[in-house]
Design an enzyme around this catalytic site. Sequence first.
Site, short mmCIF file in Angstrom:
data_model
loop_
_atom_site.label_atom_id
_atom_site.label_comp_id
_atom_site.label_asym_id
_atom_site.label_seq_id
_atom_site.Cartn_x
_atom_site.Cartn_y
_atom_site.Cartn_z
N TYR A 13 0.81 -1.23 0.00
CA TYR A 13 0.00 0.00 0.00
C TYR A 13 0.83 1.27 0.00
O TYR A 13 0.35 2.34 0.35
CB TYR A 13 -1.00 0.02 1.17
CG TYR A 13 -1.65 -1.31 1.39
CD1 TYR A 13 -2.43 -1.89 0.39
CD2 TYR A 13 -1.43 -2.03 2.55
CE1 TYR A 13 -2.99 -3.15 0.57
CE2 TYR A 13 -1.99 -3.28 2.74
CZ TYR A 13 -2.77 -3.83 1.75
OH TYR A 13 -3.31 -5.07 1.92
N SER A 14 2.10 1.17 -0.41
CA SER A 14 2.95 2.36 -0.45
C SER A 14 2.98 3.02 -1.82
O SER A 14 3.58 4.07 -1.99
CB SER A 14 4.37 2.01 -0.01
OG SER A 14 4.95 1.05 -0.89
N THR A 17 3.43 -0.08 -7.21
CA THR A 17 2.91 -0.36 -8.55
C THR A 17 2.43 0.92 -9.22
O THR A 17 2.61 1.09 -10.42
CB THR A 17 1.78 -1.42 -8.47
OG1 THR A 17 2.32 -2.62 -7.91
CG2 THR A 17 1.20 -1.72 -9.84
N GLU A 84 6.01 -6.93 -8.73
CA GLU A 84 6.02 -7.99 -7.71
C GLU A 84 7.28 -8.86 -7.81
O GLU A 84 7.22 -10.09 -7.81
CB GLU A 84 4.76 -8.85 -7.80
CG GLU A 84 3.45 -8.07 -7.68
CD GLU A 84 3.20 -7.45 -6.31
OE1 GLU A 84 4.00 -7.67 -5.38
OE2 GLU A 84 2.19 -6.74 -6.17
N GLY A 164 -1.91 -11.65 -1.30
CA GLY A 164 -3.14 -11.13 -0.74
C GLY A 164 -3.16 -9.62 -0.74
O GLY A 164 -2.20 -8.97 -1.14
#
Length: 187
Positions: A13-14, A17, A84, A164
């Site tokens: 959540y930083s 992407t 990822e 997840g």
Amino acid sequence: MVGKITVITGPMYSGKTTELLSFVEIYNIGRKKTIVFKPSIDNRYGEDIVSTHTGFKVSAIRISKSREILDYIRDSIDAVFVDEIQFFDLELVDVVKELVFKGIDVYCAGLDISYLENPFETTAKLLAMADEVIKKKAVCEKCGEHRATYSYKIIPNGGEIDVGGKEKYIALCRKCLSEIKKQEVIL
């Protein structure tokens, strides 16, 4: 001519992407040829796209092994983007080296450490050889400050590699992680 290596890292959540996809957009606006890859293990938002948690997405090629990237490389490619990277095998390091010595810029995004606070080896090796490192922070789920550097697993099942999102992980700063760990010891 040689390319450059840029690694974007940080907790969940930083915006890793999001940052990666902003570079894809910059190259595309400049009419450069790009190609995006993702690990086959990650199908959270679809099989043939890389997507941010907020829904911004681009087409991507799913691969199981890092070496497969080379099967898609043509002389006209200006930049390769890999999301990822923590899910890829160590051979990604050699593939990236090969690409940059062909004159291709390579942008990689991924977690630097697991929820168990262990470094992801592929990410660590790419960080060590990067021309540029962008270290992102997230908003801490507990205190609300923009200083979270840890991905904390709220669901205790599954292994260290466990794909997840918000259903399994939250972002925490070091202070809040320390407080939670103290509470876990007491329980």
